[in-house]
Design an enzyme around this catalytic site. Structure first.
Site: not given
Ligand SMILES: C[C@@](CO)(OP(=O)(O)O)[C@H](O)COP(=O)(O)OP(=O)(O)OC[C@H]1O[C@@H](n2ccc(N)nc2=O)[C@H](O)[C@@H]1O
Ligand SMILES: Nc1ncnc2c1ncn2[C@@H]1O[C@H](COP(=O)(O)OP(=O)(O)O)[C@@H](O)[C@H]1O
Length: 294
Positions: A109, A20, A148, A111
Site C-alpha cells: 500500500s 513509512k 525501502d 507505506i
C-alpha cells in the site's frame, strides 16, 4: 525509532515497525538493471506493525492483527526472509526463535509495511541472538531485502536517494499531524514504475528546515510524487482518496505515498489529524495521529 521492550515472559522481545511516508518522491533516473533512482523525503507515522521474538524450536512465524489476512497467501514473508539472511550473515548455529507479526498496516500500500517488518526483524534478531552486527552491516543486509528496507532500519526522518540506499538526515522538521487513508486496493510497486510516462525529475532543493507545519506544507506543495499519475491510471480510487483528504477541515496538503494506494494529509497537529481521520469513509483503512520524529 527502535523501541526494544521486554514483554512479559523471559527473553521475549518486541520491535515496532512504523509506516513509512514519502512526503515527496521524484524519480530522477533509472539504473541499467531497471531500478529507479529516487529523491524522497521520508518520515514515519505512529501507525505501526509489531514483531515479537520468543525462544522456540527452529524458525517459525505466527501472523495476527487486523491486516494479517492480506498475507495469508504470502509464500515467503519478509520477516522470515530477514531472519534467514541475518542467520546466514552470522555464519554460526543460532538458537531457535518463535516470531510473531502483528499486522496493522495494509499490505502492498505504499507505506512500506513489509519493508518496516523486515527492518524490525533485523533489529530484533540482531539483539535476540546477541549478534551486534552494527548499523553499516545491518544496512547492507537491509538493502538485499528491498530498496525501502534501509530507511526503515532507523525509522527516522531521512532524505532518501539512490534506489533507497543513500540516506542523509532530513531537514529540521516541525511537529505536525498526519492522516493516512487507503481505499483497500493493493497496488503492486513494479507495475506503477512501469506505467510512469515522461522523463526524469530533478532532486528537490530543500531548505535547512521548516519552523511550522504550514511552512512544511507550502514547501511540499512545490514538489510532487512522480508515481501518483501512473498509480491513479492503474487504480482510479486513489484520486477519490486525495479529494477526500483535501476536503478534511484543517488539511494543509495531501499526496500519495510511495507507489500507492495509501495517501496522506498533513495537519497542524496530531489531535486535528486524529479527529479528521474519523470523518473518512469507514470502509477505508484510515489512521490519524503524530508523525514520529525518532
Ligand atoms: C516506491 C517506494 C518508495 O519509497 O515505496 P513503496 O511503494 O514500496 O512503499 C520504494 O522505492 C519501493 O521499495 P520496495 O518496496 O522495497 O521495493 P523492492 O521490493 O526493492 O522492489 C520492487 C520493485 O519495484 C521497482 N523499484 C523499486 C525501487 C526502486 N528504487 N526502483 C524500482 O524500479 C522494481 O521494479 C522492483 O523490482
Ligand atoms: N510482512 C510483510 N508485510 C507486507 N508485505 C509483505 C510481507 N512479507 C512479504 N510481503 C510482500 O511484499 C509486498 C510489498 O509489501 P508492502 O511493503 O506492504 O508494500 P509497499 O512496498 O507498497 O509499501 C507485498 O505485496 C507482499 O507480497
Amino acid at each position: 525509532m527502535s523501541s526494544m521492550l521486554v514483554e512479559g515472559g523471559a527473553g521475549v522481545l518486541a520491535e515496532d515497525a512504523p509506516a513509512k511516508i514519502n512526503l515527496h518522491l521524484h524519480v530522477t533516473g533509472r539504473r541499467p538493471d531497471g531500478y529507479h533512482l529516487l529523491d524522497s523525503l521520508v518520515v514515519f507515522a505512529g501507525a505501526a506493525d509489531r514483531v515479537t521474538a520468543a525462544p522456540g524450536e527452529g524458525l517459525t512465524l505466527a501472523l495476527e492483527g487486523p491486516e494479517a489476512g492480506g498475507l495469508a497467501a504470502e509464500p515467503d514473508n519478509l520477516v522470515l526472509r530477514a531472519a534467514r539472511l541475518l542467520a546466514e550473515a552470522a555464519g554460526r548455529d543460532l538458537p531457535g526463535v518463535a516470531l510473531r507479526l502483528e499486522k496493522r498496516l495494509p499490505v502492498a500500500s505504499g507505506i512500506g509495511g513489509g519493508s518496516a517488518d523486515a527492518a524490525a526483524a533485523l533489529r530484533l534478531l540482531d539483539r535476540f541472538w546477541g549478534l551486534g552486527l552494527g548499523e553499516a552491516r545491518l544496512r547492507e543486509l537491509a538493502l538485499r531485502l528491498g530498496a525501502d528496507v534501509p530507511v526503515c532500519l532507523a525509522s527516522r526522518p531521512a532524505l532518501m536517494q539512490g534506489i533507497g540506499e543513500v540516506l542523509a538526515p532530513a531537514p529540521a522538521l516541525p511537529g505536525f499531524g498526519l492522516v493516512l487513508a487507503n481505499p483497500r486496493v493493493a497496488v503492486a510497486t513494479p507495475g506503477v514504475f512501469r506505467a510512469r510516462q515522461g522523463g526524469f525529475s530533478s532532486p528537490a532543493a530543500l531548505p535547512e528546515g521548516w519552523t511550522d507545519a504550514a511552512g512544511l506544507a507550502a514547501g511540499l506543495l512545490a514538489l510532487r510524487n512522480d508515481l501518483e499519475p501512473p498509480a491513479i491510471t492503474l487504480c482510479p480510487p486513489v484520486a477519490e482518496v486525495l479529494a477526500a483528504l483535501r476536503a478534511l477541515p484543517g488539511a494543509l496538503m495531501a499526496r500519495m505515498s510511495g507507489s500507492g494506494a495509501t495517501c496522506f494529509a498533513l495537519f497542524p497537529d496530531a489531535e486535528a489529524a486524529a479527529q479528521a481521520a474519523g470523518m473518512l469513509p469507514a470502509d477505508w483503512w484510515r489512521w490519524g495521529g503524530a508523525a514520529h520524529h525518532g
